[in-house]
Enzyme design. Structure first.
Site, PDB file in Angstrom:
ATOM      1  N   ASN A 471      -8.128   1.430   4.718  1.00 51.05           N
ATOM      2  CA  ASN A 471      -8.723   0.396   6.105  1.00 51.05           C
ATOM      3  C   ASN A 471      -9.951   1.604   6.968  1.00 51.05           C
ATOM      4  OD1 ASN A 471      -6.586   2.551   6.159  1.00 51.05           O
ATOM      5  ND2 ASN A 471      -6.371   2.067   8.383  1.00 51.05           N
ATOM      6  N   CYS A 473     -10.263   4.514   7.334  1.00 54.37           N
ATOM      7  CA  CYS A 473      -9.492   5.913   7.684  1.00 54.37           C
ATOM      8  C   CYS A 473      -8.559   6.225   5.970  1.00 54.37           C
ATOM      9  CB  CYS A 473      -8.087   6.225   8.724  1.00 54.37           C
ATOM     10  SG  CYS A 473      -9.471   6.536   9.783  1.00 54.37           S
ATOM     11  N   GLU A 475      -5.595   4.960   5.296  1.00 52.40           N
ATOM     12  CA  GLU A 475      -4.430   5.314   4.531  1.00 52.40           C
ATOM     13  C   GLU A 475      -3.474   4.915   4.829  1.00 52.40           C
ATOM     14  OE1 GLU A 475      -4.453   4.369   9.264  1.00 52.40           O
ATOM     15  OE2 GLU A 475      -5.845   5.705   7.938  1.00 52.40           O
TER      16      GLU A 475
END
Length: 887
Positions: A471, A473, A475
């Site tokens: 995704n 970001c 994570e």
């Protein structure tokens, strides 16, 4: 009348019984509230004596009784406060009485400010409990508004809106209407569709106990009913189900709605932002982020752009691995032309992001990944060193272990054309690693995604292949069309106060919250309204969720444990292990009643594998839970969710919960905050309490801390022990940042959103070593931020006269750990040289000013305040705007 002094302390509150609030409502009288208010006044006058506060509160209640107040003659709040002032003066505590009077005035000011923020003339119990910061964020981004922009719901109504929706999957699995192994063929799908088409007529018609369902709650229920009916699991037809609902036969689920409501309103847990924004609304899309595939043909490229637009419109973000696209200049046989390359096609999605505003709330976010073997890797790595390029993207280089091996041995590395797999050239692996590091040193990008570490314990690779994307970001590792459904537990709420006033972590409450939050997130999957059908199918095939945490730094402050210490890391390790263990164990319990995720029988779970590094890489005597027993439970009953834990960005969510973000250290203990009427020094609430108890609180000290980059390090006025405990992100050496991420990554089944902070004077060599160390220690990805590294500075929100009086040095724990775990001798020497060098050490007595790599500052697009960069996201500490979809 009985003399009030004859009444036992434990009976005093019951003797009064009730109290009349300012809005006229009558609630239970709680003597503890008087005690706490007096204690705050005592702390303000440097008398932090809780026992004294309790005795004074007893005197206040005794005087209330003496004045004739009781269960039939109910006192008002003002009556109580007037008596508090009198008691304090009578007891010779005039200065404390003055502090209490000022406290009353401050409370009145806060009430008025809250009413202005919420555009209301009266506050309810939720409004009063939440801070003004929290309400400001909620009002700005989360509370529903009408077409004119006027707020039309309260925070309480928002949390109820979410809780009602999340309870619907529980209700539809009631044994009276649902059977997991049922064979109930229903022929009422057309009837369900008819209800959905006339959903306006059902608005507000049904309730679960006292909770009224709006039409969007009903629509989600009808969609889930249809799905379960097509699986032959519904015992009753839709008309009978609605009849049962109308007759109140599901009113027992009012308790479950209340559980989810209290979970959120008491700030033990918050789901990702799209769930708070969209649950029980027309949009109905609850997931934060998605991964889309892209293939090497124009139709696929344009479908990806179209799908991305639909996702942005629904409130989500997108991750895409562009490595399948042929390189710039490669032949395109169908047109006899040449390819423009992955970076040019990233611009299509970047432009799409710019023009499609998400659900009227904000613009989207993207992760762009290119694997290091791609011929266009150099262009990709340097793309964002120029301002204004791919501004809606985070970018990361995807690497496999063969590249890292080539860097270590200083060898050439092959570049391959993805169109045919043929080698088209070679690069010097070490030079490429240095180019990546230089770009990150200059612009904080690219990050790195370690695809080998990501897939090492991937239980889904047998059925779905290797994961190659995340995704925005970084994570949440996802397969094409999967979504991330995330939420975070507030660790700062999970403490118990001991008799001596100190705190301890409440492990029992932690387990309870983990289990309930796991059910919450599993239900999110069932009632989310996905933007495209492929996402609906992929998400429900694996049922991946990401339960994480926030408030770690605040928890450590309360426990008086330094973040970058052996004790700190050991506590993190235990908290992380418990998070994944209990969430997986609860996922098994859910599977017993609802079934395992559909791809379970083809996954690695069947062979007893786990997506948890700590199970394999730490000796069993270091485990605090019986993982082997859990494996046997999974093999016997299955598991509901393919993966259960993620540490996601929580910038805005942590502002709502009034706690620190994710696993990050606090970015500043004190900083200047700008509001409409001017500016003031915002102070971390736990730190402020500690200063007051130590008799150190003063505006002069706050100013000095703010101008020391929000840190107390190197300040003679602050005791050494307090300096050790109250550390900030810039106090901590970058190797310790990596150490913290490593500790969490051992036990988190997905990955971690964290920023590896570095001071301005680190070199590109430091950045390179941080990347190599992160790979060596098993991280799945890394984001580095050097202070002042972007074209415009974003980290600091202090005054112009900021001076840093300290250097961050690595802890002895991390130095020992690196020496023990880094096996390659030459790599160890290189990393040691980077973290132990002292040639740039500054004298803590004279201080030094850090410089910025550019002019001006990046400002919040909403309120024009300065931004903080943490957890891989730009976040505004004034209004809560975040560049991350999740937080």
């Amino acid at each position: 009348m009985k003399d009030s002094t004859d009444v036992k302390p434990q009976d005093l509150a019951s003797a009064i019984g009730k109290i009349r609030k300012r809005d006229g409502s009558i609630v239970e009288f709680q003597m503890a509230k008087i005690t706490n208010a007096i204690y705050k006044a005592l702390v303000a006058t440097r008398r932090p004596d809780y026992a004294l506060a309790e005795r004074l509160a007893e005197k206040v209640v005794q005087r209330l009784i003496k004045q004739g107040f009781d269960a039939s003659n109910i006192p008002g709040v003002e009556d109580v406060q007037d008596i508090v002032e009198t008691v304090l003066i009578d007891e010779g505590l005039a200065d404390t009485a003055k502090a209490y009077i000022l406290y009353r005035h401050e409370r009145r000011r806060i009430r008025e400010e809250k009413m202005k923020i919420l555009e209301r003339s009266r506050l309810d119990e939720v409004d009063k409990a939440l801070s003004t910061n929290s309400l400001r964020v909620l009002a700005s981004r989360y509370l529903l508004k009408d077409e004119s922009g006027k707020i039309v719901e309260s925070p309480k109504q928002m949390f109820e809106r979410v809780a009602i929706l999340i309870a619907i999957p529980d209700m539809l699995r009631d044994a009276r209407v649902f059977m997991l192994d049922g064979k109930f063929k229903r022929d009422d799908v057309a009837r369900v569709n008819a209800y959905i088409e006339s959903i306006d007529e059902l608005d507000g018609r049904y309730s679960i106990g006292r909770y009224r369902l709006n039409k969007w709650h009903l629509e989600a229920m009808l969609r889930l009913y249809k799905e379960l009916a097509l699986q032959n699991r519904m015992k009753v037809g839709i008309d009978e189900l609605l009849s049962m609902l109308e007759k109140g036969e599901f009113d027992a689920y009012e308790k479950r709605v209340e559980e989810y409501y209290r979970l959120m309103v008491d700030m033990y847990f918050l789901p990702n932002s799209p769930t708070l924004m969209n649950a029980g609304t027309r949009l109905g899309q609850l997931s934060a982020c998605f991964v889309l595939p892209i293939h090497d043909d124009l139709a696929s490229i344009m479908k990806t752009a179209t799908d991305a637009a639909l996702i942005f419109k629904s409130g989500g973000g997108v991750g895409i691995n562009y490595s399948n696209l042929r390189p710039e200049g490669d032949i395109v046989a169908s047109t006899s032309g040449v390819a423009s390359g992955p970076v040019s096609f990233m611009r299509i999605v970047d432009t799409t992001t710019e023009v499609v505003k998400q659900g009227g709330k904000r613009r989207g976010a993207n992760m762009g990944i290119l694997e290091v073997w791609h011929p266009d890797i150099e262009k990709f790595v340097t793309a964002k060193t120029k301002p204004g390029v791919l501004e809606n993207f985070n970018v990361s280089v995807g690497v496999w272990s063969d590249f890292v091996d080539a860097v270590k041995s200083n060898e050439k590395y092959a570049l391959r054309n993805p169109r045919n797999g043929k080698i088209v050239g070679y690069i010097d692996a070490r030079q490429m690693m240095e180019l990546i590091a230089i770009s990150a040193w200059q612009s904080a990008e690219p990050g790195m995604i370690f695809l080998d570490n990501m897939n090492k314990y991937n239980v889904m690779k047998d059925v779905q292949g290797l994961i190659r994307a995340t995704n925005p970001c970084g994570e949440q590792s996802l397969y094409p069309y999967e979504s991330c459904n995330l939420g975070s537990i507030n660790l700062a709420k999970l403490v118990k106060r001991r008799a001596d006033g100190s705190y301890e972590f409440d492990w029992q409450k932690y387990e309870q919250i983990i289990r309930l939050a796991t059910r919450f997130l599993d239900n999110v999957i069932d009632v989310s309204k996905y933007p495209i059908d492929e996402i609906d199918r992929a998400t429900k095939a694996s049922r991946r969720i990401g339960l994480g945490i926030m408030g770690l730094a605040d928890l450590l402050y309360m426990l008086k444990i330094p973040y970058n210490s052996r004790e700190g890391y050991e506590l993190m390790n235990r908290i992380a292990e418990a998070l994944t263990y209990y969430s997986m164990d609860e996922s098994v319990e859910i599977a017993k009643a609802r079934g395992a995720f559909p791809l379970y029988n083809e996954s690695g779970y069947i062979q007893g594998r786990l997506p948890v590094a700590g199970y394999y890489e730490l000796a069993k005597e270091e485990h605090t839970h019986d993982w082997d027993a859990l494996i046997e439970k999974i093999k016997r009953y299955g598991i509901r969710n393919s993966q259960t834990t993620t540490v996601a960005p929580t910038g805005t969510l942590s502002m709502i919960a009034d706690c620190s973000g994710g696993i990050e250290p606090t970015f500043a203990l004190v900083y200047e905050k700008h509001v409409t009427v001017g500016k003031f020094y915002y102070t971390n609430r736990i730190f402020e309490e500690a200063l007051r108890e130590a008799g150190l609180y003063s505006d002069e000290l706050l100013k000095k801390i703010a101008e020391n980059y929000g840190s107390v390090r190197g300040l003679d006025e602050v005791p050494e022990e307090m300096q050790k405990v109250f550390v900030t992100a810039m106090d901590i050496h970058w190797a310790d940042h990596i150490m913290a991420q490593t500790v969490w990554q051992r036990w988190i089944s997905n990955a971690i959103a964290k920023t590896i902070n570095m001071p301005n004077d680190v070199t590109a060599e430091d950045v390179k070593c941080s990347y190599l160390l992160a790979h060596e220690l098993g991280l799945k990805g890394i984001t580095v931020f050097r202070d002042g590294s972007r074209q415009q500075q974003v980290l600091h929100i202090t005054g112009e006269s900021k001076v840093k009086r300290f250097d961050a040095i690595p802890s002895s724990y991390v130095v020992e750990y690196i020496r023990r775990y880094v096996k390659d001798g030459s790599l160890l020497r290189e990393i040691e040289g980077a973290i132990l060098k002292s040639d740039r050490a500054k004298s803590s007595s004279r201080g030094y000013v850090l410089t910025s790599a550019g002019e001006g500052e990046v400002l919040c697009p909403l309120c024009k305040s300065k931004l903080v960069f943490a957890e891989g996201c730009n976040t505004c500490v004034n209004c809560g705007w975040s560049s991350c979809i999740v937080s």
